[in-house]
Design a protein around this motif. Structure first.
Motif, PDB file in Angstrom:
ATOM      1  N   ILE A 132       0.824  -1.212   0.000  1.00  0.00           N
ATOM      2  CA  ILE A 132       0.000   0.000   0.000  1.00  0.00           C
ATOM      3  C   ILE A 132       0.858   1.263   0.000  1.00  0.00           C
ATOM      4  O   ILE A 132       0.636   2.186  -0.784  1.00  0.00           O
ATOM      5  N   GLY A 133       1.845   1.313   0.889  1.00  0.00           N
ATOM      6  CA  GLY A 133       2.708   2.496   0.947  1.00  0.00           C
ATOM      7  C   GLY A 133       3.461   2.722  -0.356  1.00  0.00           C
ATOM      8  O   GLY A 133       3.582   3.861  -0.830  1.00  0.00           O
ATOM      9  N   PHE A 134       3.961   1.632  -0.937  1.00  0.00           N
ATOM     10  CA  PHE A 134       4.699   1.727  -2.201  1.00  0.00           C
ATOM     11  C   PHE A 134       3.802   2.280  -3.304  1.00  0.00           C
ATOM     12  O   PHE A 134       4.191   3.182  -4.054  1.00  0.00           O
ATOM     13  N   PHE A 135       2.590   1.773  -3.386  1.00  0.00           N
ATOM     14  CA  PHE A 135       1.654   2.235  -4.410  1.00  0.00           C
ATOM     15  C   PHE A 135       1.259   3.695  -4.186  1.00  0.00           C
ATOM     16  O   PHE A 135       1.251   4.502  -5.124  1.00  0.00           O
ATOM     17  N   GLU A 136       0.902   4.027  -2.952  1.00  0.00           N
ATOM     18  CA  GLU A 136       0.341   5.350  -2.690  1.00  0.00           C
ATOM     19  C   GLU A 136       1.391   6.450  -2.681  1.00  0.00           C
ATOM     20  O   GLU A 136       1.096   7.588  -3.069  1.00  0.00           O
ATOM     21  N   VAL A 137       2.609   6.141  -2.253  1.00  0.00           N
ATOM     22  CA  VAL A 137       3.653   7.170  -2.155  1.00  0.00           C
ATOM     23  C   VAL A 137       4.481   7.259  -3.439  1.00  0.00           C
ATOM     24  O   VAL A 137       4.831   8.357  -3.883  1.00  0.00           O
ATOM     25  N   ILE A 138       4.766   6.125  -4.044  1.00  0.00           N
ATOM     26  CA  ILE A 138       5.650   6.099  -5.209  1.00  0.00           C
ATOM     27  C   ILE A 138       4.876   6.019  -6.531  1.00  0.00           C
ATOM     28  O   ILE A 138       5.046   6.859  -7.424  1.00  0.00           O
ATOM     29  N   CYS A 139       4.032   5.004  -6.657  1.00  0.00           N
ATOM     30  CA  CYS A 139       3.451   4.676  -7.961  1.00  0.00           C
ATOM     31  C   CYS A 139       2.304   5.590  -8.379  1.00  0.00           C
ATOM     32  O   CYS A 139       2.310   6.136  -9.489  1.00  0.00           O
ATOM     33  N   ASP A 140       1.303   5.744  -7.526  1.00  0.00           N
ATOM     34  CA  ASP A 140       0.125   6.513  -7.921  1.00  0.00           C
ATOM     35  C   ASP A 140       0.464   7.954  -8.292  1.00  0.00           C
ATOM     36  O   ASP A 140       0.020   8.442  -9.351  1.00  0.00           O
ATOM     37  N   PRO A 141       1.258   8.688  -7.499  1.00  0.00           N
ATOM     38  CA  PRO A 141       1.605  10.064  -7.910  1.00  0.00           C
ATOM     39  C   PRO A 141       2.367  10.106  -9.233  1.00  0.00           C
ATOM     40  O   PRO A 141       2.138  11.003 -10.050  1.00  0.00           O
ATOM     41  N   MET A 142       3.256   9.141  -9.450  1.00  0.00           N
ATOM     42  CA  MET A 142       4.037   9.135 -10.686  1.00  0.00           C
ATOM     43  C   MET A 142       3.145   8.891 -11.900  1.00  0.00           C
ATOM     44  O   MET A 142       3.222   9.621 -12.901  1.00  0.00           O
ATOM     45  N   TYR A 143       2.298   7.866 -11.827  1.00  0.00           N
ATOM     46  CA  TYR A 143       1.427   7.568 -12.961  1.00  0.00           C
ATOM     47  C   TYR A 143       0.360   8.648 -13.148  1.00  0.00           C
ATOM     48  O   TYR A 143      -0.056   8.914 -14.280  1.00  0.00           O
ATOM     49  N   SER A 144      -0.070   9.294 -12.076  1.00  0.00           N
ATOM     50  CA  SER A 144      -1.029  10.391 -12.207  1.00  0.00           C
ATOM     51  C   SER A 144      -0.420  11.529 -13.007  1.00  0.00           C
ATOM     52  O   SER A 144      -1.067  12.112 -13.896  1.00  0.00           O
ATOM     53  N   SER A 145       0.835  11.868 -12.715  1.00  0.00           N
ATOM     54  CA  SER A 145       1.529  12.927 -13.459  1.00  0.00           C
ATOM     55  C   SER A 145       1.715  12.539 -14.918  1.00  0.00           C
ATOM     56  O   SER A 145       1.546  13.354 -15.822  1.00  0.00           O
ATOM     57  N   TRP A 146       2.050  11.270 -15.132  1.00  0.00           N
ATOM     58  CA  TRP A 146       2.278  10.797 -16.506  1.00  0.00           C
ATOM     59  C   TRP A 146       0.992  10.872 -17.321  1.00  0.00           C
ATOM     60  O   TRP A 146       0.988  11.329 -18.463  1.00  0.00           O
ATOM     61  N   VAL A 147      -0.100  10.435 -16.732  1.00  0.00           N
ATOM     62  CA  VAL A 147      -1.377  10.422 -17.443  1.00  0.00           C
ATOM     63  C   VAL A 147      -1.892  11.846 -17.654  1.00  0.00           C
ATOM     64  O   VAL A 147      -2.546  12.137 -18.663  1.00  0.00           O
ATOM     65  N   GLU A 148      -1.583  12.756 -16.751  1.00  0.00           N
ATOM     66  CA  GLU A 148      -1.967  14.154 -16.943  1.00  0.00           C
ATOM     67  C   GLU A 148      -1.289  14.719 -18.185  1.00  0.00           C
ATOM     68  O   GLU A 148      -1.883  15.481 -18.945  1.00  0.00           O
ATOM     69  N   ALA A 149      -0.028  14.327 -18.390  1.00  0.00           N
ATOM     70  CA  ALA A 149       0.697  14.790 -19.569  1.00  0.00           C
ATOM     71  C   ALA A 149       0.321  14.004 -20.819  1.00  0.00           C
ATOM     72  O   ALA A 149       0.264  14.555 -21.918  1.00  0.00           O
ATOM     73  N   PHE A 150       0.046  12.704 -20.646  1.00  0.00           N
ATOM     74  CA  PHE A 150      -0.261  11.820 -21.771  1.00  0.00           C
ATOM     75  C   PHE A 150      -1.567  11.080 -21.485  1.00  0.00           C
ATOM     76  O   PHE A 150      -1.557   9.917 -21.037  1.00  0.00           O
ATOM     77  N   PRO A 151      -2.697  11.722 -21.706  1.00  0.00           N
ATOM     78  CA  PRO A 151      -4.000  11.126 -21.372  1.00  0.00           C
ATOM     79  C   PRO A 151      -4.263   9.782 -22.032  1.00  0.00           C
ATOM     80  O   PRO A 151      -5.040   8.981 -21.520  1.00  0.00           O
ATOM     81  N   ALA A 152      -3.619   9.522 -23.167  1.00  0.00           N
ATOM     82  CA  ALA A 152      -3.825   8.243 -23.850  1.00  0.00           C
ATOM     83  C   ALA A 152      -3.354   7.064 -22.998  1.00  0.00           C
ATOM     84  O   ALA A 152      -3.731   5.922 -23.250  1.00  0.00           O
ATOM     85  N   CYS A 153      -2.568   7.351 -21.960  1.00  0.00           N
ATOM     86  CA  CYS A 153      -2.069   6.291 -21.073  1.00  0.00           C
ATOM     87  C   CYS A 153      -2.958   6.084 -19.852  1.00  0.00           C
ATOM     88  O   CYS A 153      -2.538   5.449 -18.880  1.00  0.00           O
ATOM     89  N   CYS A 154      -4.182   6.604 -19.897  1.00  0.00           N
ATOM     90  CA  CYS A 154      -5.062   6.555 -18.724  1.00  0.00           C
ATOM     91  C   CYS A 154      -5.298   5.141 -18.215  1.00  0.00           C
ATOM     92  O   CYS A 154      -5.517   4.930 -17.019  1.00  0.00           O
ATOM     93  N   GLU A 155      -5.242   4.157 -19.107  1.00  0.00           N
ATOM     94  CA  GLU A 155      -5.518   2.786 -18.682  1.00  0.00           C
ATOM     95  C   GLU A 155      -4.464   2.274 -17.706  1.00  0.00           C
ATOM     96  O   GLU A 155      -4.745   1.413 -16.866  1.00  0.00           O
TER      97      GLU A 155
END
Length: 212
Positions: A132-155
């Protein structure tokens, strides 16, 4: 790779381009060091990438390097965005790797590293408490930023959050993984392939512009 004649892909590049390519590849490899994680993700978040993309503005060399660094980080942690069964397979393999390290440390009478003690209940990566900590602190913020820049990667982000829910449930029940619920992707495989193709074309265009 450049030393192997059969795959020397930069044999015909001019010296300036070879040096530029070398610097960019090195920066991308170093970007996977978790010590660099928060600096890179913070810088990426501060860029107005979505505005640049929507206006089809050429990226500067520094911005493109930052985007490529972020891209390799997204790929490096890509198992967190796989369908749940595949993701768990990766996590179980990672856990065994950690446990083998702990086994070696035990034999040498060294302190056992965190998450590496197979004799301790729910100590490894394949437990909800640790994921949970790994996902919430590391992964989710990173992928959220990526998808904000590249919406086609929303999946990627959609599936990552499905996987987070699995680990949250696992942490609550406090048991080892026994069953896996397969949740269907919101996009068809054809739509996912099309999105991946669009992103590939975009990066190819940007890199070609940089090397003109």
């Amino acid at each position: 790779l450049g030393l192997m004649e059969e795959i020397n892909f930069h044999e015909f590049m001019i010296k300036k381009d070879r040096k530029h390519l070398r610097r960019r590849i090195i920066s991308m490899v170093l970007a996977t060091d978790m010590a660099m994680h928060f600096r890179i993700t913070s810088e990426f978040s501060q860029k107005t990438l979505q505005l640049e993309l929507s206006k089809n503005i050429d990226m500067s060399s520094d911005t493109l390097t930052l985007v490529l660094e972020m891209a390799i980080k997204v790929a490096d942690l890509g198992h967190t965005t796989l369908l749940l069964p595949q993701h768990i397979t990766w996590v179980m393999g990672l856990q065994e790797e950690f446990f083998l390290q702990g086994d070696a440390e035990r034999v040498r009478k060294l302190p056992i590293s965190p998450l590496c003690n197979r004799k301790k209940s729910r100590n490894g990566p394949a437990s909800g408490e640790n994921q949970i900590g790994f996902f919430e602190v590391i992964c989710d913020p990173m992928y959220s930023s990526w998808v904000e820049a590249f919406p086609a990667c929303c999946e990627l982000l959609n599936q990552l959050r499905i996987n987070i829910r699995h680990w949250q449930a696992d942490a609550v029940k406090g048991e080892n993984i026994e069953t896996v619920v397969i949740e269907k992707s919101a996009l068809s495989s054809e739509e996912q392939a099309a999105n991946a193709g669009k992103l590939s074309v975009f990066f190819d265009q940007q890199i070609r512009r940089q090397t003109r």
